[in-house]
Enzyme design. Structure first.
Site, PDB file in Angstrom:
ATOM      1  N   ASP A 211     -34.183 -21.850 -13.570  1.00  0.00           N
ATOM      2  CA  ASP A 211     -34.028 -21.876 -15.028  1.00  0.00           C
ATOM      3  C   ASP A 211     -32.955 -20.861 -15.410  1.00  0.00           C
ATOM      4  O   ASP A 211     -32.221 -20.340 -14.546  1.00  0.00           O
ATOM      5  CB  ASP A 211     -35.381 -21.665 -15.739  1.00  0.00           C
ATOM      6  CG  ASP A 211     -35.905 -20.235 -15.625  1.00  0.00           C
ATOM      7  OD1 ASP A 211     -35.255 -19.384 -14.976  1.00  0.00           O
ATOM      8  OD2 ASP A 211     -36.984 -19.967 -16.199  1.00  0.00           O
TER       9      ASP A 211
ATOM     10  N   CYS B  98     -37.220 -18.702 -10.998  1.00  0.00           N
ATOM     11  CA  CYS B  98     -37.309 -18.461 -12.440  1.00  0.00           C
ATOM     12  C   CYS B  98     -37.493 -16.947 -12.603  1.00  0.00           C
ATOM     13  O   CYS B  98     -37.223 -16.196 -11.672  1.00  0.00           O
ATOM     14  CB  CYS B  98     -38.411 -19.295 -13.096  1.00  0.00           C
ATOM     15  SG  CYS B  98     -40.098 -18.881 -12.641  1.00  0.00           S
ATOM     16  N   GLY B  99     -37.933 -16.498 -13.772  1.00  0.00           N
ATOM     17  CA  GLY B  99     -38.055 -15.063 -13.981  1.00  0.00           C
ATOM     18  C   GLY B  99     -39.014 -14.421 -12.995  1.00  0.00           C
ATOM     19  O   GLY B  99     -38.702 -13.421 -12.351  1.00  0.00           O
ATOM     20  N   THR B 100     -40.189 -15.007 -12.880  1.00  0.00           N
ATOM     21  CA  THR B 100     -41.206 -14.474 -11.972  1.00  0.00           C
ATOM     22  C   THR B 100     -41.361 -15.289 -10.692  1.00  0.00           C
ATOM     23  O   THR B 100     -41.996 -14.833  -9.743  1.00  0.00           O
ATOM     24  CB  THR B 100     -42.588 -14.490 -12.654  1.00  0.00           C
ATOM     25  OG1 THR B 100     -42.878 -15.853 -13.014  1.00  0.00           O
ATOM     26  CG2 THR B 100     -42.626 -13.597 -13.883  1.00  0.00           C
ATOM     27  N   GLY B 101     -40.865 -16.514 -10.696  1.00  0.00           N
ATOM     28  CA  GLY B 101     -41.100 -17.446  -9.588  1.00  0.00           C
ATOM     29  C   GLY B 101     -42.418 -18.190  -9.748  1.00  0.00           C
ATOM     30  O   GLY B 101     -42.690 -19.133  -9.000  1.00  0.00           O
TER      31      GLY B 101
ATOM     32  N   HIS C  74     -47.710 -20.681   8.798  1.00  0.00           N
ATOM     33  CA  HIS C  74     -49.120 -21.056   8.602  1.00  0.00           C
ATOM     34  C   HIS C  74     -49.334 -22.149   7.554  1.00  0.00           C
ATOM     35  O   HIS C  74     -50.268 -22.934   7.679  1.00  0.00           O
ATOM     36  CB  HIS C  74     -49.942 -19.825   8.182  1.00  0.00           C
ATOM     37  CG  HIS C  74     -50.240 -18.900   9.330  1.00  0.00           C
ATOM     38  ND1 HIS C  74     -51.011 -17.771   9.200  1.00  0.00           N
ATOM     39  CD2 HIS C  74     -49.859 -18.935  10.646  1.00  0.00           C
ATOM     40  CE1 HIS C  74     -51.108 -17.145  10.357  1.00  0.00           C
ATOM     41  NE2 HIS C  74     -50.406 -17.829  11.261  1.00  0.00           N
ATOM     42  N   ASN C  75     -48.514 -22.155   6.516  1.00  0.00           N
ATOM     43  CA  ASN C  75     -48.775 -23.074   5.392  1.00  0.00           C
ATOM     44  C   ASN C  75     -47.826 -24.269   5.342  1.00  0.00           C
ATOM     45  O   ASN C  75     -48.010 -25.151   4.501  1.00  0.00           O
ATOM     46  CB  ASN C  75     -48.693 -22.331   4.049  1.00  0.00           C
ATOM     47  CG  ASN C  75     -49.490 -21.031   4.057  1.00  0.00           C
ATOM     48  OD1 ASN C  75     -48.936 -19.944   3.877  1.00  0.00           O
ATOM     49  ND2 ASN C  75     -50.784 -21.118   4.297  1.00  0.00           N
TER      50      ASN C  75
ATOM     51  N   HIS D  47     -53.574 -24.538  11.994  1.00  0.00           N
ATOM     52  CA  HIS D  47     -52.956 -24.512  10.661  1.00  0.00           C
ATOM     53  C   HIS D  47     -52.667 -25.923  10.158  1.00  0.00           C
ATOM     54  O   HIS D  47     -52.673 -26.166   8.958  1.00  0.00           O
ATOM     55  CB  HIS D  47     -51.689 -23.661  10.688  1.00  0.00           C
ATOM     56  CG  HIS D  47     -51.962 -22.267  11.145  1.00  0.00           C
ATOM     57  ND1 HIS D  47     -52.728 -21.392  10.406  1.00  0.00           N
ATOM     58  CD2 HIS D  47     -51.640 -21.622  12.292  1.00  0.00           C
ATOM     59  CE1 HIS D  47     -52.845 -20.252  11.069  1.00  0.00           C
ATOM     60  NE2 HIS D  47     -52.205 -20.363  12.218  1.00  0.00           N
TER      61      HIS D  47
HETATM   62  C1  RB5 Z   1     -38.498 -17.468 -19.012  1.00  0.00           C
HETATM   63  O1  RB5 Z   1     -38.369 -16.470 -19.974  1.00  0.00           O
HETATM   64  C2  RB5 Z   1     -39.641 -17.156 -18.053  1.00  0.00           C
HETATM   65  O2  RB5 Z   1     -40.849 -17.376 -18.680  1.00  0.00           O
HETATM   66  C3  RB5 Z   1     -39.497 -17.981 -16.794  1.00  0.00           C
HETATM   67  O3  RB5 Z   1     -38.277 -17.718 -16.192  1.00  0.00           O
HETATM   68  C4  RB5 Z   1     -40.547 -17.732 -15.726  1.00  0.00           C
HETATM   69  O4  RB5 Z   1     -40.671 -16.381 -15.446  1.00  0.00           O
HETATM   70  C5  RB5 Z   1     -41.841 -18.376 -15.913  1.00  0.00           C
HETATM   71  O5  RB5 Z   1     -42.755 -18.323 -15.081  1.00  0.00           O
END
Ligand code: RB5
Length: 149
Positions: free
Chosen positions: A8, A65-68, A98-99, A133
């Site tokens: 994103d 993304c920001g957090t994945g 393993h996964n 596995h």
């Molecule tokens: C976008 O601001 C953020 O929410 C997205 O990149 C992500 O971290 C969501 O899980």
């Protein structure tokens, strides 16, 4: 090996850096993410790379993304996908061994580019071990099959 990569707006820079680095190493990289830093919705891009991996267009995927987390949740809604959100090298390695994870999810706002490269390296250079596995991974896929509507 063909690597699908999606992101994103939060993951544009990491996607670009990882793509160039992977291409230098001889990987074919297919871009399924946005190239704009304008706010967008991560499920759009997660579904694209997940469909590509599920269809065999890409051998493995990377989703950023920001957090994945969000993009990983989206990827895991596609049949046949096992997307693993990792922020340490051990988890990235064992998500394959393993996964049999087929998409690595990274948080561009959580880890730096050198850590991301390290995780991608671990993910791409280890193989599924099978054996006990394989049974466990099959049990995961059985849940998916039982819940298909
Ligand atoms: C976008 O601001 C953020 O929410 C997205 O990149 C992500 O971290 C969501 O899980």
């Amino acid at each position: 090996m063909k690597i699908g990569i999606a992101n994103d707006h939060a993951g544009v820079e990491m996607k670009n850096e990882l793509s160039a680095w992977l291409q230098e190493q001889g990987y074919e990289v297919i871009n399924y993410g946005t190239d704009s830093t304008e706010s967008t919705d991560y499920p759009i891009w997660g579904e694209k790379v997940a469909n590509a991996v599920a269809a065999g267009e890409a051998d493995l995927g990377i989703a950023i993304c920001g957090t994945g987390i969000g993009i990983g949740l989206a990827c895991n809604k596609v049949s046949g996908i096992r997307a693993a959100m990792c922020s340490d090298a051990y988890s990235a390695r064992y998500s394959r061994i393993h996964n049999n994870a087929n998409i690595l999810c990274l948080g561009a706002r959580v880890i730096g580019i050198e850590t991301a490269k390290n995780l991608v390296q671990e993910f791409l250079t280890h193989e599924f071990e099978g054996g006990r596995h394989a049974r466990r991974v099959q049990e995961i896929m059985d849940i998916e099959a039982r819940n298909r509507k």
